[in-house]
Design a protein around this motif. Structure first.
Motif, PDB file in Angstrom:
ATOM      1  N   ILE A  45     -78.129  67.051  51.516  1.00 19.23           N
ATOM      2  CA  ILE A  45     -76.920  66.447  50.979  1.00 19.23           C
ATOM      3  C   ILE A  45     -75.719  67.102  51.646  1.00 19.23           C
ATOM      4  O   ILE A  45     -75.527  68.314  51.534  1.00 19.23           O
ATOM      5  CB  ILE A  45     -76.854  66.606  49.458  1.00 19.23           C
ATOM      6  N   GLU A  46     -74.924  66.301  52.332  1.00 21.75           N
ATOM      7  CA  GLU A  46     -73.790  66.814  53.083  1.00 21.75           C
ATOM      8  C   GLU A  46     -72.487  66.228  52.567  1.00 21.75           C
ATOM      9  O   GLU A  46     -72.468  65.198  51.879  1.00 21.75           O
ATOM     10  CB  GLU A  46     -73.942  66.490  54.577  1.00 21.75           C
ATOM     11  N   HIS A  47     -71.390  66.887  52.930  1.00 22.29           N
ATOM     12  CA  HIS A  47     -70.058  66.441  52.536  1.00 22.29           C
ATOM     13  C   HIS A  47     -69.573  65.358  53.495  1.00 22.29           C
ATOM     14  O   HIS A  47     -69.712  65.473  54.710  1.00 22.29           O
ATOM     15  CB  HIS A  47     -69.096  67.631  52.551  1.00 22.29           C
ATOM     16  N   ALA A  48     -69.001  64.290  52.938  1.00 26.33           N
ATOM     17  CA  ALA A  48     -68.384  63.229  53.740  1.00 26.33           C
ATOM     18  C   ALA A  48     -66.874  63.409  53.736  1.00 26.33           C
ATOM     19  O   ALA A  48     -66.280  63.710  52.698  1.00 26.33           O
ATOM     20  CB  ALA A  48     -68.755  61.855  53.195  1.00 26.33           C
ATOM     21  N   ALA A  49     -66.250  63.241  54.888  1.00 26.94           N
ATOM     22  CA  ALA A  49     -64.815  63.496  55.015  1.00 26.94           C
ATOM     23  C   ALA A  49     -63.961  62.388  54.412  1.00 26.94           C
ATOM     24  O   ALA A  49     -62.788  62.593  54.126  1.00 26.94           O
ATOM     25  CB  ALA A  49     -64.455  63.678  56.489  1.00 26.94           C
ATOM     26  N   SER A  50     -64.552  61.209  54.196  1.00 24.82           N
ATOM     27  CA  SER A  50     -63.787  60.070  53.669  1.00 24.82           C
ATOM     28  C   SER A  50     -64.498  59.527  52.440  1.00 24.82           C
ATOM     29  O   SER A  50     -65.326  60.202  51.830  1.00 24.82           O
ATOM     30  CB  SER A  50     -63.659  58.989  54.744  1.00 24.82           C
ATOM     31  N   ASN A  51     -64.168  58.283  52.043  1.00 30.36           N
ATOM     32  CA  ASN A  51     -64.835  57.625  50.922  1.00 30.36           C
ATOM     33  C   ASN A  51     -66.093  56.882  51.359  1.00 30.36           C
ATOM     34  O   ASN A  51     -66.539  55.949  50.690  1.00 30.36           O
ATOM     35  CB  ASN A  51     -63.883  56.642  50.236  1.00 30.36           C
ATOM     36  N   LEU A  52     -66.668  57.291  52.479  1.00 31.38           N
ATOM     37  CA  LEU A  52     -67.844  56.621  53.014  1.00 31.38           C
ATOM     38  C   LEU A  52     -69.119  57.304  52.523  1.00 31.38           C
ATOM     39  O   LEU A  52     -69.363  58.477  52.803  1.00 31.38           O
ATOM     40  CB  LEU A  52     -67.806  56.635  54.544  1.00 31.38           C
ATOM     41  N   PHE A  53     -69.920  56.564  51.763  1.00 29.99           N
ATOM     42  CA  PHE A  53     -71.238  57.020  51.347  1.00 29.99           C
ATOM     43  C   PHE A  53     -72.225  56.616  52.446  1.00 29.99           C
ATOM     44  O   PHE A  53     -72.270  55.454  52.845  1.00 29.99           O
ATOM     45  CB  PHE A  53     -71.651  56.378  50.028  1.00 29.99           C
ATOM     46  N   GLU A  54     -73.028  57.560  52.896  1.00 30.26           N
ATOM     47  CA  GLU A  54     -73.877  57.291  54.050  1.00 30.26           C
ATOM     48  C   GLU A  54     -75.266  57.887  53.845  1.00 30.26           C
ATOM     49  O   GLU A  54     -75.412  58.986  53.308  1.00 30.26           O
ATOM     50  CB  GLU A  54     -73.235  57.893  55.301  1.00 30.26           C
ATOM     51  N   ILE A  55     -76.284  57.158  54.276  1.00 34.04           N
ATOM     52  CA  ILE A  55     -77.654  57.663  54.245  1.00 34.04           C
ATOM     53  C   ILE A  55     -78.279  57.439  55.609  1.00 34.04           C
ATOM     54  O   ILE A  55     -78.074  56.396  56.248  1.00 34.04           O
ATOM     55  CB  ILE A  55     -78.489  56.996  53.126  1.00 34.04           C
ATOM     56  N   GLU A  56     -79.026  58.430  56.058  1.00 31.30           N
ATOM     57  CA  GLU A  56     -79.630  58.406  57.386  1.00 31.30           C
ATOM     58  C   GLU A  56     -81.063  58.882  57.288  1.00 31.30           C
ATOM     59  O   GLU A  56     -81.332  59.977  56.785  1.00 31.30           O
ATOM     60  CB  GLU A  56     -78.810  59.306  58.311  1.00 31.30           C
ATOM     61  N   LEU A  57     -81.994  58.058  57.751  1.00 32.55           N
ATOM     62  CA  LEU A  57     -83.407  58.421  57.791  1.00 32.55           C
ATOM     63  C   LEU A  57     -83.780  58.789  59.213  1.00 32.55           C
ATOM     64  O   LEU A  57     -83.516  58.035  60.153  1.00 32.55           O
ATOM     65  CB  LEU A  57     -84.283  57.253  57.324  1.00 32.55           C
ATOM     66  N   ILE A  58     -84.384  59.965  59.373  1.00 34.86           N
ATOM     67  CA  ILE A  58     -84.749  60.475  60.686  1.00 34.86           C
ATOM     68  C   ILE A  58     -86.255  60.379  60.848  1.00 34.86           C
ATOM     69  O   ILE A  58     -87.018  60.703  59.929  1.00 34.86           O
ATOM     70  CB  ILE A  58     -84.268  61.921  60.854  1.00 34.86           C
ATOM     71  N   GLU A  59     -86.689  59.958  62.045  1.00 34.61           N
ATOM     72  CA  GLU A  59     -88.110  59.733  62.331  1.00 34.61           C
ATOM     73  C   GLU A  59     -88.692  58.726  61.346  1.00 34.61           C
ATOM     74  O   GLU A  59     -89.791  58.922  60.804  1.00 34.61           O
ATOM     75  CB  GLU A  59     -88.893  61.054  62.301  1.00 34.61           C
ATOM     76  N   ALA A  60     -87.962  57.658  61.140  1.00 40.84           N
ATOM     77  CA  ALA A  60     -88.391  56.626  60.188  1.00 40.84           C
ATOM     78  C   ALA A  60     -88.634  55.321  60.932  1.00 40.84           C
ATOM     79  O   ALA A  60     -87.804  54.889  61.733  1.00 40.84           O
ATOM     80  CB  ALA A  60     -87.335  56.431  59.110  1.00 40.84           C
ATOM     81  N   ASP A  61     -89.743  54.696  60.672  1.00 41.84           N
ATOM     82  CA  ASP A  61     -90.089  53.426  61.286  1.00 41.84           C
ATOM     83  C   ASP A  61     -89.709  52.305  60.326  1.00 41.84           C
ATOM     84  O   ASP A  61     -90.133  52.298  59.171  1.00 41.84           O
ATOM     85  CB  ASP A  61     -91.593  53.393  61.575  1.00 41.84           C
ATOM     86  N   ASP A  62     -88.897  51.362  60.791  1.00 44.43           N
ATOM     87  CA  ASP A  62     -88.450  50.294  59.905  1.00 44.43           C
ATOM     88  C   ASP A  62     -89.587  49.347  59.514  1.00 44.43           C
ATOM     89  O   ASP A  62     -89.401  48.462  58.686  1.00 44.43           O
ATOM     90  CB  ASP A  62     -87.281  49.509  60.512  1.00 44.43           C
ATOM     91  N   LYS A  63     -90.768  49.519  60.088  1.00 45.61           N
ATOM     92  CA  LYS A  63     -91.931  48.763  59.613  1.00 45.61           C
ATOM     93  C   LYS A  63     -92.363  49.256  58.231  1.00 45.61           C
ATOM     94  O   LYS A  63     -93.005  48.528  57.475  1.00 45.61           O
ATOM     95  CB  LYS A  63     -93.105  48.908  60.590  1.00 45.61           C
ATOM     96  N   PHE A  64     -92.021  50.523  57.923  1.00 46.66           N
ATOM     97  CA  PHE A  64     -92.467  51.133  56.677  1.00 46.66           C
ATOM     98  C   PHE A  64     -91.338  51.377  55.682  1.00 46.66           C
ATOM     99  O   PHE A  64     -91.574  51.467  54.492  1.00 46.66           O
ATOM    100  CB  PHE A  64     -93.164  52.468  56.952  1.00 46.66           C
ATOM    101  N   TYR A  65     -90.110  51.525  56.184  1.00 48.71           N
ATOM    102  CA  TYR A  65     -88.998  51.932  55.325  1.00 48.71           C
ATOM    103  C   TYR A  65     -87.921  50.855  55.253  1.00 48.71           C
ATOM    104  O   TYR A  65     -87.660  50.138  56.218  1.00 48.71           O
ATOM    105  CB  TYR A  65     -88.345  53.216  55.855  1.00 48.71           C
TER     106      TYR A  65
END
Length: 213
Positions: A45-65
Motif C-alpha cells: 500500500i503506497e501513498h498517491a500524490a493526487s486523488n487518483l486511486f490506483e491498483i497494479e498487478l505485477i506478473e499477472a496474466d489477464d487470462k486469469f485475473y
C-alpha cells in the motif's frame, strides 16, 4: 454523477522484461475505499500524490485475473480470479494461474481504507490515513504511519514501527515483543509518546513485533 466527482478508468496490460502488468485507476474525491484481493500473494500500500486511486498487478496474466473498480457511496477495488471452465461430458475443469501475482495499491492521503483477503502479505510505507486489514493468514509489515491502523488476522506475524500512538494488541496464542523486551503478556495496552495515532491488532495465533521510533 455526483457533483465534484470525476471518474477516470484506465486499464493497461503490457509486458516488461517478461513481466505482464495489469493496471487500473480511478480519480475520485470520495474518502472511503474497500479493496478485495483474490489470488494475490502480496500487496503493498503506497501513498498517491493526487486523488487518483490506483491498483497494479505485477506478473499477472489477464487470462486469469480481472481488476474491477466501482464507485458509489464507497469505492470498491477488486482483484478477481477468472474461472475458465471447460464442459466435457458434464465434468468441469477450472484453470488456475501457475503462480499468484503481487499487487500495489496507491491511496491518497487521509482516506479510510479497508483490505479484505484470505492468505496474503501486506506492506505499507509512510501511510497516512485510516487502514483496516482483515485477513486469515499472512505477514503484515507496517512502516511509519499516521492515523488509525486496525489489523485482524488468524495467524501470521505483524511488524510495526510505532511513534506517537496508542497501542492495543491482543493475541491468544501468539507472542508480543516491544523493542528488545522479552515476550509481553497479552493484551498489551500502552501509549508511545503522544496518543495521536492508534494501532489495534487482534489475533488468535499471530506474533506481534513492535519497534518504537
Amino acid at each position: 454523477m455526483k457533483k465534484g466527482i470525476f471518474i477516470v478508468f484506465v486499464l493497461i496490460s503490457f509486458y516488461s522484461n517478461s513481466q505482464q502488468i495489469l493496471k487500473k485507476s480511478l480519480l475520485s474525491t470520495l474518502k472511503n475505499v474497500e479493496v478485495f484481493l483474490d489470488g494475490v500473494d502480496e500487496v503493498t500500500i503506497e501513498h498517491a500524490a493526487s486523488n487518483l486511486f490506483e491498483i497494479e498487478l505485477i506478473e499477472a496474466d489477464d487470462k486469469f485475473y480481472e481488476i474491477q473498480i466501482n464507485e458509489k457511496e464507497v469505492i470498491q477495488i477488486k482483484v478477481v480470479l477468472k474461472e475458465q471452465i471447460e464442459l466435457n461430458q458434464q465434468n468441469k475443469f477450472c484453470v488456475i494461474p501457475p503462480y499468484y501475482a503481487n499487487c500495489i495499491v496507491r491511496i491518497p492521503s487521509n482516506i479510510n481504507t479497508t483490505i479484505f483477503a484470505e492468505n496474503i502479505n501486506v506492506k505499507t510505507s509512510d501511510f497516512s490515513g485510516n487502514l483496516h486489514v482483515y485477513i486469515n493468514k499472512g505477514n503484515v509489515k507496517l512502516e511509519k504511519f499516521n492515523g488509525d491502523i486496525a489489523v485482524k488476522l488468524f495467524a501470521g506475524t505483524v511488524e510495526a514501527k510505532v511513534k506517537n500512538a496508542k497501542i492495543d494488541v491482543q493475541t491468544n496464542k501468539g507472542d508480543i515483543f516491544l523493542d528488545s523486551q522479552k515476550s509481553i503478556p497479552s493484551p498489551l495496552l500502552k501509549t508511545i509518546g503522544k496518543p495521536i495515532n492508534h494501532l489495534t491488532v487482534t489475533s488468535i495465533n499471530a506474533n506481534v513485533l513492535l519497534t518504537t521510533l
